[in-house]
Design an enzyme around this catalytic site. Structure first.
Site, PDB file in Angstrom:
ATOM      1  CD  GLU A  58      -7.102   0.443  -5.058  1.00 52.47           C
ATOM      2  OE1 GLU A  58      -6.493  -0.642  -5.569  1.00 52.47           O
ATOM      3  OE2 GLU A  58      -7.728   0.585  -3.951  1.00 52.47           O
ATOM      4  CD  GLU A  75       5.583  -2.669  -4.467  1.00 50.97           C
ATOM      5  OE1 GLU A  75       4.021  -2.657  -5.417  1.00 50.97           O
ATOM      6  OE2 GLU A  75       5.545  -2.219  -3.602  1.00 50.97           O
ATOM      7  CB  CYS A 131       0.748  -3.878   5.883  1.00 54.79           C
ATOM      8  SG  CYS A 131       0.200  -4.548   4.486  1.00 54.79           S
ATOM      9  CB  SER A 147      -7.100  -1.404  -9.077  1.00 54.24           C
ATOM     10  OG  SER A 147      -6.587  -0.519  -9.088  1.00 54.24           O
ATOM     11  CB  CYS A 168      -2.143  -2.243  -2.128  1.00 53.64           C
ATOM     12  SG  CYS A 168      -3.201  -1.050  -2.103  1.00 53.64           S
ATOM     13  CE  LYS A 181       4.761  -2.126  -0.143  1.00 53.46           C
ATOM     14  NZ  LYS A 181       3.608  -2.113  -1.318  1.00 53.46           N
ATOM     15  CD  GLU A 223      -8.446   0.680 -11.885  1.00 61.65           C
ATOM     16  OE1 GLU A 223      -8.193  -0.524 -13.012  1.00 61.65           O
ATOM     17  OE2 GLU A 223      -7.659   1.366 -11.442  1.00 61.65           O
ATOM     18  CD  GLU A 281       7.098  -5.164 -15.159  1.00 57.03           C
ATOM     19  OE1 GLU A 281       6.166  -5.832 -15.353  1.00 57.03           O
ATOM     20  OE2 GLU A 281       7.317  -4.986 -13.459  1.00 57.03           O
TER      21      GLU A 281
END
Length: 578
Positions: free
Chosen positions: A279, A361, A503, A319, A299, A358, A282, A366
């Site tokens: 990151e 995700e 989190c 990102s 994230c 999560k 980037e 992907e």
């Protein structure tokens, strides 16, 4: 502040004039019961549990909505009040699923606890009524037979997260709380953050459990089962075993995972350090090449789903890095498999996360490659606690241990990922060193810490002023997105976490009753545990992690390389609002 003098159960007190009777009572240790009330979020009086008498007035009134008035005299525990509360509870129980023993909230249910407090525990057997369970989404299960129509989930989704996916439907006995347009959660524009689960007093809303799936994998001799644990889990897991809020239990946690049968125990912090290198590279590339700024972190899967559904025109700002969970999964199915001569198809990769999103995700198309899915199963903090209890482990009596080699190594920068502002601070520590061309000693960036909804900071390094912002909770994120759209966001880098507090307050963390949340700053206490561990570690910058350096040296090449992009980066797309 202007005060009002009132009496509660004969006790004369002075309280701020803008107080409610409920707040006034609680200030002197009188805990008037509630089911629908959430401090600062929901005060509708819908549950009718907080009824009180006001001398000189005929009817009972809901204390959570009643403002104090000079000279008023309040009675909170008369026979009339007790009987009224019991009768209201009987009405709630009449349509409530009575299968308490198999319920995930058993012994940790506000409805169950209040029945006991009211001396009505025997009446739980009168519960009846079942409606179809909605378990189609990868993250959230809705069981309407356990819903008491308190409205907390509606309030937190609308007033805190600024989304408003849930609402009341139908009337009378047919009233039900449903996602938008009466759809399943799978079809609704829900971001799966799980904040609705955190405020549900029963088990009407829960995470979609993958416990059985993990037990099955652990008992399959053909599989090599590995586990990674997110940073915020260590600061909350102990609460499930009676430990004080904010107790770090990482050593006990590692031991318990090993005793459950995992072949290797790793830490997501390793991948958090890896994320910072990707990151940070980037970000610097965007700054130097005139790329799309501000760049926004990736994230939080709830945040990613939010921007894909509600603000897809701004996706170029995000990102391309996968989250630490997915980076770790990808590395374990490739580099780890190669190091140990394992078939990636025989590796079953489990993550323990504070987050219900999560699960979503990990299921995304992907997040798979030639090695299979990056992550095969996701457990919440609560689910891990259930597994530990199922295995009859005396958690507090275990001998602490460490993680396994390489993929359990991490720096202090990785640990603080679990708190709002932590990703930003970790990134600044590394980016500042790169821009300065030297190791900067002052690395505690206090400006991005804390629980303000939006935080801003500027860091002068290497001749460049890096401007950053941090938002937690999607309602706060929306404010920054509007600034970007209007061309008023003069930042290089923005951190967004979907959950208020980051989190540590994820939708999969241990349940804390609203009354305890009023007494304790839960998010702060959990975050302090992470910052304490960070301060005690010898290495506190992600680029200093020797195992991450080895990964690049032996496998990935360098941050931002073609191979790193193939394994550690992803893409985004507009998702329909359904």
């Amino acid at each position: 502040m202007e005060k009002a003098s009132i009496r509660i159960d004969g006790i004369r007190i002075e309280v701020p004039k803008d107080s409610t009777v409920l707040q006034a009572a609680r200030s002197i240790g009188i805990n008037i019961p509630t089911l629908c009330y959430l401090e600062g979020v929901n005060k509708t009086g819908a549950c009718r549990m907080c009824l009180v008498e006001i001398e000189g007035e005929r009817g009972l009134q809901t204390s959570c909505t009643l403002p104090v008035k000079e000279g008023m005299s309040v009675i909170t525990r008369s026979r009339r009040i007790r009987e009224a509360r019991k009768e209201n509870m009987r009405l709630i129980l009449a349509n409530h699923n009575s299968d308490c023993l198999s319920c995930s909230k058993n012994t940790n249910c506000e409805l169950q606890s209040l029945c006991e407090d009211l001396g009505m525990s025997g009446e739980l057997m009168r519960m009846q009524g079942h409606r179809p369970v909605d378990d189609r989404s990868p993250s959230i299960v809705r069981d309407p037979s356990k819903c008491i129509l308190c409205g907390r989930c509606i309030a937190v989704c609308k007033n805190v997260q600024g989304i408003g996916v849930l609402s009341m439907a139908e009337r009378g006995q047919d009233t039900e709380i449903l996602p938008a347009f009466g759809n399943s959660f799978e079809e609704a524009p829900c971001i799966f953050c799980g904040q609705c689960i955190n405020v549900c007093p029963t088990a009407a809303l829960t995470e979609k459990s993958e416990i059985d799936k993990v037990w099955e994998a652990l008992e399959n001799d053909d599989l090599h089962v590995v586990v990674q644990v997110a940073p915020a889990v260590r600061a909350a897991l102990g609460e499930e075993f009676g430990m004080p809020i904010g107790t770090s239990v990482k050593g006990l946690m590692y031991t318990s995972l090993r005793m459950l049968g995992f072949d290797k125990v790793f830490d997501t912090n390793f991948a958090a350090d890896l994320t910072i290198l990707e990151e940070g590279t980037e970000l610097l590339d965007r700054i130097k090449s005139g790329g799309k700024l501000p760049m926004i972190t990736s994230c939080s899967p709830g945040w990613i789903r939010y921007i894909e559904i509600y603000h897809p025109d701004l996706l170029e700002h995000v990102s391309s890095c996968k989250s630490p969970q997915q980076m770790m999964g990808s590395v374990l199915k490739t580099y780890y498999a190669q190091l140990n001569g394992l078939d990636p198809r025989k590796i079953f990769s489990v993550s323990v996360m504070p987050c219900t999103a999560k699960k979503y995700e990990a299921s995304k198309e992907e997040m798979a490659g030639g090695h299979g899915r990056d992550v095969d199963a996701v457990l919440t903090t609560r689910e891990l606690a259930r597994m530990i209890k199922e295995a009859s482990l005396d958690f507090a009596a275990l001998e602490p241990s460490a993680t396994d080699e390489i993929f359990g190594d991490y720096t202090g920068a990785a640990v603080i990922f679990g708190a709002t502002g932590g990703v930003m601070e970790a990134a600044i520590r590394t980016v500042a060193d790169i821009l300065e061309g030297a190791e900067i000693e002052e690395i505690d960036y206090e400006a991005v810490r804390g629980l303000e909804g939006v935080k801003e900071a500027s860091v002068d390094v290497g001749g460049l002023t890096v401007k950053v912002a941090v938002a937690h909770g999607t309602n706060n994120a929306r404010k920054l997105l509007e600034l970007i759209r209007e061309g008023k966001a003069d930042y290089h880098f923005i951190e967004v976490m979907a959950c208020p507090g980051g989190c540590v307050n994820g939708g999969g963390q241990p349940y804390i009753s609203p009354f305890d949340k009023e007494k304790f700053n839960v998010n702060q206490l959990r975050a302090e545990a992470l910052y304490k561990e960070d301060a005690e570690l010898m290495l506190r910058k992600s680029h200093q992690n020797p195992s991450v350096q080895k990964l690049y040296r032996d496998f990935l090449g360098k941050p931002g390389s073609h191979k790193a992009h193939a394994l550690l980066h992803t893409s985004y797309r507009k998702r329909n609002q359904f």
